[in-house]
Design a protein around this motif. Sequence first.
Motif, PDB file in Angstrom:
ATOM      1  N   MET A   7       0.850  -1.157  -0.063  1.00  0.00           N
ATOM      2  CA  MET A   7       0.089  -0.025  -0.034  1.00  0.00           C
ATOM      3  C   MET A   7       0.975   1.350  -0.004  1.00  0.00           C
ATOM      4  O   MET A   7       1.850   1.214   0.896  1.00  0.00           O
ATOM      5  N   ASN A   8       0.803   2.010  -1.063  1.00  0.00           N
ATOM      6  CA  ASN A   8       1.664   3.345  -1.256  1.00  0.00           C
ATOM      7  C   ASN A   8       1.161   4.169  -0.061  1.00  0.00           C
ATOM      8  O   ASN A   8       0.024   4.407   0.532  1.00  0.00           O
ATOM      9  N   ARG A   9       2.054   5.235   0.269  1.00  0.00           N
ATOM     10  CA  ARG A   9       2.040   6.193   1.276  1.00  0.00           C
ATOM     11  C   ARG A   9       0.731   7.196   1.025  1.00  0.00           C
ATOM     12  O   ARG A   9      -0.100   7.475   2.011  1.00  0.00           O
ATOM     13  N   SER A  10       0.407   7.442  -0.224  1.00  0.00           N
ATOM     14  CA  SER A  10      -0.434   8.433  -0.502  1.00  0.00           C
ATOM     15  C   SER A  10      -1.834   7.630  -0.246  1.00  0.00           C
ATOM     16  O   SER A  10      -2.838   8.281   0.220  1.00  0.00           O
ATOM     17  N   LEU A  11      -2.081   6.633  -0.707  1.00  0.00           N
ATOM     18  CA  LEU A  11      -3.193   5.812  -0.307  1.00  0.00           C
ATOM     19  C   LEU A  11      -3.303   5.467   0.907  1.00  0.00           C
ATOM     20  O   LEU A  11      -4.421   5.463   1.706  1.00  0.00           O
ATOM     21  N   ALA A  12      -2.340   5.116   1.608  1.00  0.00           N
ATOM     22  CA  ALA A  12      -2.383   5.094   3.198  1.00  0.00           C
ATOM     23  C   ALA A  12      -2.719   5.768   3.910  1.00  0.00           C
ATOM     24  O   ALA A  12      -3.553   6.211   4.879  1.00  0.00           O
ATOM     25  N   SER A  13      -2.223   7.280   3.406  1.00  0.00           N
ATOM     26  CA  SER A  13      -2.630   8.532   4.134  1.00  0.00           C
ATOM     27  C   SER A  13      -4.254   8.824   4.213  1.00  0.00           C
ATOM     28  O   SER A  13      -4.903   9.255   4.931  1.00  0.00           O
ATOM     29  N   GLY A  14      -4.704   8.537   2.983  1.00  0.00           N
ATOM     30  CA  GLY A  14      -6.138   8.639   2.648  1.00  0.00           C
ATOM     31  C   GLY A  14      -6.891   7.468   3.618  1.00  0.00           C
ATOM     32  O   GLY A  14      -7.927   7.971   4.017  1.00  0.00           O
ATOM     33  N   VAL A  15      -6.556   6.344   3.653  1.00  0.00           N
ATOM     34  CA  VAL A  15      -7.179   5.482   4.462  1.00  0.00           C
ATOM     35  C   VAL A  15      -6.999   5.876   5.928  1.00  0.00           C
ATOM     36  O   VAL A  15      -7.898   5.615   6.716  1.00  0.00           O
ATOM     37  N   ALA A  16      -5.714   6.296   6.229  1.00  0.00           N
ATOM     38  CA  ALA A  16      -5.535   6.810   7.465  1.00  0.00           C
ATOM     39  C   ALA A  16      -6.279   7.971   7.969  1.00  0.00           C
ATOM     40  O   ALA A  16      -6.977   8.158   9.140  1.00  0.00           O
ATOM     41  N   SER A  17      -6.659   9.221   7.203  1.00  0.00           N
ATOM     42  CA  SER A  17      -7.403   9.931   7.457  1.00  0.00           C
ATOM     43  C   SER A  17      -9.034   9.509   7.734  1.00  0.00           C
ATOM     44  O   SER A  17      -9.734   9.747   8.582  1.00  0.00           O
ATOM     45  N   VAL A  18      -9.279   8.472   6.722  1.00  0.00           N
ATOM     46  CA  VAL A  18     -10.746   7.929   7.018  1.00  0.00           C
ATOM     47  C   VAL A  18     -10.805   7.286   8.328  1.00  0.00           C
ATOM     48  O   VAL A  18     -11.875   7.369   9.249  1.00  0.00           O
ATOM     49  N   VAL A  19      -9.850   6.250   8.661  1.00  0.00           N
ATOM     50  CA  VAL A  19      -9.933   5.510   9.676  1.00  0.00           C
ATOM     51  C   VAL A  19      -9.708   6.250  11.107  1.00  0.00           C
ATOM     52  O   VAL A  19     -10.699   6.022  12.050  1.00  0.00           O
ATOM     53  N   SER A  20      -8.991   7.435  11.126  1.00  0.00           N
ATOM     54  CA  SER A  20      -9.037   8.257  12.193  1.00  0.00           C
ATOM     55  C   SER A  20     -10.330   8.858  12.404  1.00  0.00           C
ATOM     56  O   SER A  20     -10.682   8.973  13.632  1.00  0.00           O
ATOM     57  N   ALA A  21     -11.032   9.401  11.509  1.00  0.00           N
ATOM     58  CA  ALA A  21     -12.112  10.044  11.575  1.00  0.00           C
ATOM     59  C   ALA A  21     -13.218   8.882  11.948  1.00  0.00           C
ATOM     60  O   ALA A  21     -14.157   9.053  13.010  1.00  0.00           O
ATOM     61  N   LYS A  22     -13.413   7.892  11.313  1.00  0.00           N
ATOM     62  CA  LYS A  22     -14.094   6.568  11.785  1.00  0.00           C
ATOM     63  C   LYS A  22     -14.123   6.255  13.273  1.00  0.00           C
ATOM     64  O   LYS A  22     -14.894   5.787  14.296  1.00  0.00           O
ATOM     65  N   VAL A  23     -12.799   6.346  13.760  1.00  0.00           N
ATOM     66  CA  VAL A  23     -12.310   5.831  15.249  1.00  0.00           C
ATOM     67  C   VAL A  23     -13.119   6.776  16.067  1.00  0.00           C
ATOM     68  O   VAL A  23     -13.508   6.627  16.982  1.00  0.00           O
ATOM     69  N   VAL A  24     -12.735   8.468  15.766  1.00  0.00           N
ATOM     70  CA  VAL A  24     -13.468   9.322  16.515  1.00  0.00           C
ATOM     71  C   VAL A  24     -15.115   9.272  16.569  1.00  0.00           C
ATOM     72  O   VAL A  24     -15.433   9.154  17.626  1.00  0.00           O
ATOM     73  N   VAL A  25     -15.595   9.054  15.396  1.00  0.00           N
ATOM     74  CA  VAL A  25     -16.860   8.788  15.459  1.00  0.00           C
ATOM     75  C   VAL A  25     -17.379   7.484  15.814  1.00  0.00           C
ATOM     76  O   VAL A  25     -18.452   7.336  16.692  1.00  0.00           O
ATOM     77  N   LEU A  26     -16.715   6.429  16.054  1.00  0.00           N
ATOM     78  CA  LEU A  26     -16.745   5.262  16.878  1.00  0.00           C
ATOM     79  C   LEU A  26     -16.971   5.579  18.182  1.00  0.00           C
ATOM     80  O   LEU A  26     -17.800   4.895  19.007  1.00  0.00           O
ATOM     81  N   VAL A  27     -16.055   6.292  18.878  1.00  0.00           N
ATOM     82  CA  VAL A  27     -15.894   6.467  20.055  1.00  0.00           C
ATOM     83  C   VAL A  27     -17.152   7.271  20.438  1.00  0.00           C
ATOM     84  O   VAL A  27     -17.744   7.211  21.748  1.00  0.00           O
ATOM     85  N   LEU A  28     -17.399   8.405  19.823  1.00  0.00           N
ATOM     86  CA  LEU A  28     -18.664   9.211  20.031  1.00  0.00           C
ATOM     87  C   LEU A  28     -20.063   8.259  20.100  1.00  0.00           C
ATOM     88  O   LEU A  28     -20.788   8.609  20.932  1.00  0.00           O
ATOM     89  N   THR A  29     -20.103   7.353  19.116  1.00  0.00           N
ATOM     90  CA  THR A  29     -21.081   6.598  18.941  1.00  0.00           C
ATOM     91  C   THR A  29     -21.091   5.697  20.391  1.00  0.00           C
ATOM     92  O   THR A  29     -22.377   5.407  20.958  1.00  0.00           O
ATOM     93  N   LEU A  30     -19.822   4.918  20.631  1.00  0.00           N
ATOM     94  CA  LEU A  30     -20.009   4.156  21.758  1.00  0.00           C
ATOM     95  C   LEU A  30     -20.460   4.967  23.015  1.00  0.00           C
ATOM     96  O   LEU A  30     -21.107   4.353  23.837  1.00  0.00           O
ATOM     97  N   LEU A  31     -20.145   6.129  23.218  1.00  0.00           N
ATOM     98  CA  LEU A  31     -20.525   6.891  24.470  1.00  0.00           C
ATOM     99  C   LEU A  31     -21.822   7.456  24.193  1.00  0.00           C
ATOM    100  O   LEU A  31     -22.571   7.587  25.390  1.00  0.00           O
ATOM    101  N   SER A  32     -22.355   7.781  23.154  1.00  0.00           N
ATOM    102  CA  SER A  32     -23.800   8.229  23.148  1.00  0.00           C
ATOM    103  C   SER A  32     -24.876   7.267  22.710  1.00  0.00           C
ATOM    104  O   SER A  32     -25.935   7.464  23.486  1.00  0.00           O
TER     105      SER A  32
END
Length: 540
Positions: A1-26
């Motif tokens: 996986m190249n770094r540009s694609l990985a950075s896109g995945v990382a951005s999406v995953v990071s946001a999904k982790v935050v949303v997941l945490v908010l979902t878990l709490l709410s």
Amino acid sequence: MNRSLASGVASVVSAKVVVLVLTLLSTPLLYRFLGASAVGEYAFLLSIFAIYMIFVSSGITDGVRKYLAEDRSVATWSEHVVGFYLRLAIALAVVGGLGLVLAAESGLVALAFGDELTRYFYVLAALVVTAQFRDFARKTLMGFGLERYSEPLKILDKVGFVAVAIPLVYLGFGVTGALAGHLIASVLVAGVGLALVHRKLSLACVFSRPADRFPRTEMLTFNTMSILLVFLLMSLYHIDIVMLQQFRESSDVGNYRAALQLAEFLWFVPLAIQTVFVHSTSELWSQNRHREISELASRTTRYTFLLTAVMAVGLAALADVAVPLYFGTEFEPAIEPLLLLLPGALGFALARPILAVSQGEGTLRYPVAATGGAAAINLALNAVLIPRYGMHGAAIATSVGYGTMFVLHCWSARRVGFDPLTDARIGRTTLTALLAAVPIFTLATAVSNPWLALAVVPPLGFGLFLAFALLVGALDPTEPFELLSLFPEPIGSRAEAIHGRLEGRLNEGSAWNWYQQLLFVAGVSLFVSGLALGVLDPGV
């Protein structure tokens, strides 16, 4: 996986982790304040809304992110793509909103679903318009490769919903308050998102007229196939909720929705990968890099299987503890449907990245056929099992439908032109899950305190799973550090250094001794931890 694609995945995953945490709490607050019956009504309304929005927005959102990512020789390509889809988005939003209002006013909603649900459809009509522009803005930013902007908007959407919905539901506004949270949050995200799009490209492009050779027919054809694909996918998500509402009480629907809520937590990484792969792999397909696509897809399948399998095993082991603590004792009937849903949820998780790569190729005939086959099985089984077995029948039917997605999309992938199983190591990963399940379930059973079980079982279980994955070869010793090297500093550089040293040892041929030592140390550490917690008998 190249770094540009990985950075896109990382951005999406990071946001999904935050949303997941908010979902878990709410989510526990929302479910407790609403109660099982109101949760059932709320879940039913969202399912109806999701299916309805397929015809309003799915072709637009998928189309704009796909075609913006392509490098075409047409002059002012990006302006014409955004303008074309924005005009379509406006027209369909107006028609879609008015359609729900007319359905409510004419009595059609009351006839189909009952008088008590009619008032909610006026809120849904407004939500059609705001959600259309929210999703258009986000997917346009993704088409430009601006995940660093599009993904924080998901966080903003979740924060806005929680900030509005939870207080309103607590104050007694019930389902209306929850829907109002979605409405206000989507207004906020749409405004910010369109402003960001305007900074990249003027929204005045909505008034521009593209040249005659602009591929309108191709884009509309893609829209048609995309709408069909999304409809079939959404039927897998929502047809069980809709049918269960017709045959059982709302409280059963609420309990079943709670089970689905936990099962769907397995999907946050596969969905993140799918979100990025649709437009990211379009470039690889346009360059006919089929071998690279197969390698990327198969490796992603393996990582997805490993991560989702350990989550599924842990959730199954802790289901009788997690459900009542998380949702409340009113939702204890959700435990058995959850256990029935987990195998299928794992299969669906594996299918999502494969589907995304197929979508990137642009020819949707085979993905539609595969998804249609799974949807038909799901519909038929739900129709047979729900009237007799209620939410347990829905869980079995949906799990089978989800599971067939992986098998059918492997077939579809080969027809499209890539092999998602080249380096997937399905057998070894399955063996890893089976080997790890025994001590994980034993540990979960042995720890009687529910809070202690939730604190101890996940980390120890993950350590056991990782050790077994390395032992049977489902994961190479260098791969965890290779993945960590893609993370931001200081993790990335340190992991990259370890990865380099480890590869050197592998090349020198001394890796096996080191590998055995690593597994021995991991095993001893887990054994000592078990003794310290009193889980293991020192006399054994």
